[in-house]
Design a protein around this motif. Structure first.
Motif, PDB file in Angstrom:
ATOM      1  N   LEU A 127       0.825  -1.203   0.000  1.00  0.00           N
ATOM      2  CA  LEU A 127       0.000   0.000   0.000  1.00  0.00           C
ATOM      3  C   LEU A 127       0.861   1.256   0.000  1.00  0.00           C
ATOM      4  O   LEU A 127       0.455   2.291  -0.548  1.00  0.00           O
ATOM      5  CB  LEU A 127      -0.941   0.010   1.206  1.00  0.00           C
ATOM      6  N   SER A 128       2.030   1.190   0.609  1.00  0.00           N
ATOM      7  CA  SER A 128       2.941   2.333   0.585  1.00  0.00           C
ATOM      8  C   SER A 128       3.417   2.614  -0.840  1.00  0.00           C
ATOM      9  O   SER A 128       3.483   3.771  -1.275  1.00  0.00           O
ATOM     10  CB  SER A 128       4.147   2.075   1.499  1.00  0.00           C
ATOM     11  N   LEU A 129       3.751   1.549  -1.582  1.00  0.00           N
ATOM     12  CA  LEU A 129       4.166   1.703  -2.971  1.00  0.00           C
ATOM     13  C   LEU A 129       3.027   2.266  -3.818  1.00  0.00           C
ATOM     14  O   LEU A 129       3.233   3.186  -4.635  1.00  0.00           O
ATOM     15  CB  LEU A 129       4.631   0.361  -3.529  1.00  0.00           C
ATOM     16  N   ILE A 130       1.837   1.738  -3.619  1.00  0.00           N
ATOM     17  CA  ILE A 130       0.666   2.231  -4.339  1.00  0.00           C
ATOM     18  C   ILE A 130       0.414   3.698  -4.002  1.00  0.00           C
ATOM     19  O   ILE A 130       0.106   4.519  -4.877  1.00  0.00           O
ATOM     20  CB  ILE A 130      -0.562   1.371  -3.999  1.00  0.00           C
ATOM     21  N   SER A 131       0.578   4.049  -2.722  1.00  0.00           N
ATOM     22  CA  SER A 131       0.387   5.431  -2.290  1.00  0.00           C
ATOM     23  C   SER A 131       1.412   6.356  -2.929  1.00  0.00           C
ATOM     24  O   SER A 131       1.094   7.489  -3.324  1.00  0.00           O
ATOM     25  CB  SER A 131       0.484   5.529  -0.763  1.00  0.00           C
ATOM     26  N   ALA A 132       2.658   5.877  -3.030  1.00  0.00           N
ATOM     27  CA  ALA A 132       3.714   6.689  -3.650  1.00  0.00           C
ATOM     28  C   ALA A 132       3.389   6.962  -5.114  1.00  0.00           C
ATOM     29  O   ALA A 132       3.534   8.093  -5.604  1.00  0.00           O
ATOM     30  CB  ALA A 132       5.066   5.991  -3.516  1.00  0.00           C
ATOM     31  N   LEU A 133       2.932   5.931  -5.832  1.00  0.00           N
ATOM     32  CA  LEU A 133       2.584   6.107  -7.244  1.00  0.00           C
ATOM     33  C   LEU A 133       1.391   7.048  -7.411  1.00  0.00           C
ATOM     34  O   LEU A 133       1.371   7.899  -8.310  1.00  0.00           O
ATOM     35  CB  LEU A 133       2.279   4.748  -7.879  1.00  0.00           C
ATOM     36  N   GLY A 134       0.403   6.903  -6.525  1.00  0.00           N
ATOM     37  CA  GLY A 134      -0.760   7.787  -6.591  1.00  0.00           C
ATOM     38  C   GLY A 134      -0.399   9.226  -6.281  1.00  0.00           C
ATOM     39  O   GLY A 134      -0.836  10.156  -6.970  1.00  0.00           O
ATOM     40  N   ALA A 135       0.411   9.432  -5.235  1.00  0.00           N
ATOM     41  CA  ALA A 135       0.826  10.787  -4.871  1.00  0.00           C
ATOM     42  C   ALA A 135       1.651  11.423  -5.980  1.00  0.00           C
ATOM     43  O   ALA A 135       1.506  12.617  -6.271  1.00  0.00           O
ATOM     44  CB  ALA A 135       1.622  10.743  -3.571  1.00  0.00           C
ATOM     45  N   LEU A 136       2.526  10.617  -6.604  1.00  0.00           N
ATOM     46  CA  LEU A 136       3.319  11.123  -7.720  1.00  0.00           C
ATOM     47  C   LEU A 136       2.406  11.580  -8.856  1.00  0.00           C
ATOM     48  O   LEU A 136       2.601  12.663  -9.427  1.00  0.00           O
ATOM     49  CB  LEU A 136       4.266  10.030  -8.211  1.00  0.00           C
ATOM     50  N   SER A 137       1.402  10.788  -9.164  1.00  0.00           N
ATOM     51  CA  SER A 137       0.464  11.154 -10.231  1.00  0.00           C
ATOM     52  C   SER A 137      -0.279  12.441  -9.887  1.00  0.00           C
ATOM     53  O   SER A 137      -0.393  13.354 -10.719  1.00  0.00           O
ATOM     54  CB  SER A 137      -0.542  10.019 -10.458  1.00  0.00           C
ATOM     55  N   GLY A 138      -0.797  12.515  -8.661  1.00  0.00           N
ATOM     56  CA  GLY A 138      -1.556  13.697  -8.261  1.00  0.00           C
ATOM     57  C   GLY A 138      -0.720  14.959  -8.260  1.00  0.00           C
ATOM     58  O   GLY A 138      -1.170  16.027  -8.715  1.00  0.00           O
ATOM     59  N   ALA A 139       0.516  14.861  -7.739  1.00  0.00           N
ATOM     60  CA  ALA A 139       1.388  16.034  -7.687  1.00  0.00           C
ATOM     61  C   ALA A 139       1.780  16.491  -9.091  1.00  0.00           C
ATOM     62  O   ALA A 139       1.845  17.697  -9.367  1.00  0.00           O
ATOM     63  CB  ALA A 139       2.636  15.720  -6.859  1.00  0.00           C
ATOM     64  N   LEU A 140       2.038  15.532  -9.998  1.00  0.00           N
ATOM     65  CA  LEU A 140       2.391  15.897 -11.366  1.00  0.00           C
ATOM     66  C   LEU A 140       1.200  16.526 -12.091  1.00  0.00           C
ATOM     67  O   LEU A 140       1.375  17.452 -12.904  1.00  0.00           O
ATOM     68  CB  LEU A 140       2.883  14.664 -12.129  1.00  0.00           C
ATOM     69  N   ILE A 141      -0.001  16.043 -11.808  1.00  0.00           N
ATOM     70  CA  ILE A 141      -1.192  16.663 -12.391  1.00  0.00           C
ATOM     71  C   ILE A 141      -1.297  18.115 -11.937  1.00  0.00           C
ATOM     72  O   ILE A 141      -1.591  19.018 -12.730  1.00  0.00           O
ATOM     73  CB  ILE A 141      -2.461  15.880 -12.005  1.00  0.00           C
ATOM     74  N   LEU A 142      -1.040  18.348 -10.637  1.00  0.00           N
ATOM     75  CA  LEU A 142      -1.099  19.719 -10.111  1.00  0.00           C
ATOM     76  C   LEU A 142      -0.093  20.620 -10.811  1.00  0.00           C
ATOM     77  O   LEU A 142      -0.424  21.740 -11.225  1.00  0.00           O
ATOM     78  CB  LEU A 142      -0.830  19.712  -8.602  1.00  0.00           C
ATOM     79  N   LEU A 143       1.133  20.139 -10.971  1.00  0.00           N
ATOM     80  CA  LEU A 143       2.157  20.958 -11.618  1.00  0.00           C
ATOM     81  C   LEU A 143       1.854  21.184 -13.096  1.00  0.00           C
ATOM     82  O   LEU A 143       2.357  22.144 -13.694  1.00  0.00           O
ATOM     83  CB  LEU A 143       3.536  20.301 -11.476  1.00  0.00           C
ATOM     84  N   GLY A 144       1.042  20.314 -13.687  1.00  0.00           N
ATOM     85  CA  GLY A 144       0.679  20.483 -15.088  1.00  0.00           C
ATOM     86  C   GLY A 144      -0.387  21.546 -15.310  1.00  0.00           C
ATOM     87  O   GLY A 144      -0.659  21.928 -16.452  1.00  0.00           O
ATOM     88  N   LEU A 145      -1.007  22.020 -14.217  1.00  0.00           N
ATOM     89  CA  LEU A 145      -2.029  23.059 -14.331  1.00  0.00           C
ATOM     90  C   LEU A 145      -1.398  24.436 -14.166  1.00  0.00           C
ATOM     91  O   LEU A 145      -0.339  24.585 -13.552  1.00  0.00           O
ATOM     92  CB  LEU A 145      -3.098  22.864 -13.251  1.00  0.00           C
ATOM     93  N   ASP A 146      -2.063  25.459 -14.712  1.00  0.00           N
ATOM     94  CA  ASP A 146      -1.626  26.822 -14.410  1.00  0.00           C
ATOM     95  C   ASP A 146      -2.489  27.354 -13.267  1.00  0.00           C
ATOM     96  O   ASP A 146      -3.537  26.784 -12.931  1.00  0.00           O
ATOM     97  CB  ASP A 146      -1.708  27.730 -15.641  1.00  0.00           C
ATOM     98  N   ASN A 147      -2.053  28.442 -12.657  1.00  0.00           N
ATOM     99  CA  ASN A 147      -2.761  28.968 -11.484  1.00  0.00           C
ATOM    100  C   ASN A 147      -4.205  29.357 -11.765  1.00  0.00           C
ATOM    101  O   ASN A 147      -5.076  29.079 -10.934  1.00  0.00           O
ATOM    102  CB  ASN A 147      -1.980  30.145 -10.893  1.00  0.00           C
ATOM    103  N   PRO A 148      -4.522  29.991 -12.912  1.00  0.00           N
ATOM    104  CA  PRO A 148      -5.939  30.316 -13.153  1.00  0.00           C
ATOM    105  C   PRO A 148      -6.837  29.082 -13.217  1.00  0.00           C
ATOM    106  O   PRO A 148      -7.950  29.092 -12.681  1.00  0.00           O
ATOM    107  CB  PRO A 148      -5.890  31.045 -14.507  1.00  0.00           C
ATOM    108  N   LEU A 149      -6.353  28.010 -13.852  1.00  0.00           N
ATOM    109  CA  LEU A 149      -7.165  26.793 -13.930  1.00  0.00           C
ATOM    110  C   LEU A 149      -7.317  26.162 -12.550  1.00  0.00           C
ATOM    111  O   LEU A 149      -8.422  25.749 -12.161  1.00  0.00           O
ATOM    112  CB  LEU A 149      -6.526  25.796 -14.902  1.00  0.00           C
ATOM    113  N   PHE A 150      -6.219  26.081 -11.794  1.00  0.00           N
ATOM    114  CA  PHE A 150      -6.309  25.513 -10.458  1.00  0.00           C
ATOM    115  C   PHE A 150      -7.193  26.377  -9.561  1.00  0.00           C
ATOM    116  O   PHE A 150      -7.961  25.859  -8.749  1.00  0.00           O
ATOM    117  CB  PHE A 150      -4.917  25.372  -9.850  1.00  0.00           C
TER     118      PHE A 150
END
Length: 250
Positions: free
Chosen positions: A77-100
């Protein structure tokens, strides 16, 4: 930085630590204070992860006796959590501030509703000597929770405790210990992504972290004198205020 902003951030860190110690929900306060101090929402969200991280570690250490009994099984579950967190954080960085910024009020409303429902989402005790981990449904639920945690984070603890209660065995304290352990993994991965993306406001974080430490200590005093429902009501009010603030700004 204006002295009033520094005072606001320190007090927000203090309040965050205190409410986390009593009822949870400190992310609403740190995120809100940084946005009110003028930080862009993506930076405020990423920096809030840094300010909350020490509390995740101390909460995990407090449950170390329980974690020792199932940490090997929780590695999946820790590995799964790491992969999920990585995906979520990268999605956030892919947005610009107005969209977020456009997403923030909806995220805040959802997180506030989740936090308000928290007392009814606590898992009932289940039989089982150890918290079972690794089921397909549990893994998928944890991945989704970790994506959310890496992307936004407010209300993550309540969400994770609810999903673990539905998909894992073990009593409440074992599930809470597992939740704390996975929260450390999610926050650590997200912070690494945010640091590499250059979206951490370190000065603001440095001001808030000592306040959070003092607030966590004071939370013991507050817990003995202020009803938990009153603290929860305060956090819900903050979440609703921030949501409507962003709706108005949008």
């Amino acid at each position: 930085m204006p002295i009033l902003d520094a005072v606001l951030l320190f007090l927000a860190g203090f309040l965050s630590g205190a409410v986390n110690a009593v009822a949870g929900g400190g992310t609403f306060i740190t995120f809100g204070a940084m946005t009110l101090a003028g930080l862009p929402p993506i930076v405020a969200n990423a920096t809030s992860s840094v300010t909350q991280f020490p509390g995740y570690i101390t909460s995990t250490l407090a449950y170390w006796h329980d974690i020792k009994h199932f940490w090997r099984g929780a590695l999946l579950l820790s590995l799964i959590s790491a992969l999920g967190a990585l995906s979520g954080a990268l999605i956030l960085l892919g947005l610009d501030n107005p969209l977020f910024r456009a997403l923030v009020p909806w995220l805040l409303l959802a997180a506030t509703a989740l936090f308000a429902a928290g007392p009814w989402l606590k898992p009932a005790p289940k039989p089982g000597h150890e918290a079972a981990v690794g089921s397909l449904v549990g893994s998928l639920a944890q991945f989704a929770t970790a994506v959310y945690g890496g992307f936004f984070g407010a209300g993550m603890g309540v969400m994770m405790l609810a999903t673990l209660g539905l998909t894992q065995s073990g009593d409440y304290h074992r599930l809470n210990a597992l939740k704390n352990m996975l929260a450390v993994v999610i926050a650590a991965v997200a912070i690494l992504v945010f640091v590499s993306g250059g979206v951490i406001a370190w000065l603001q974080a440095i001001i808030m972290i000592p306040g959070g430490a003092l607030g966590g200590y004071a939370g013991v005093w507050i817990a003995r004198r202020v009803p938990q429902n009153a603290v929860r009501g305060f956090v819900i009010a903050v979440g609703l205020f921030l949501a409507f603030y962003y709706f108005d700004k949008g």
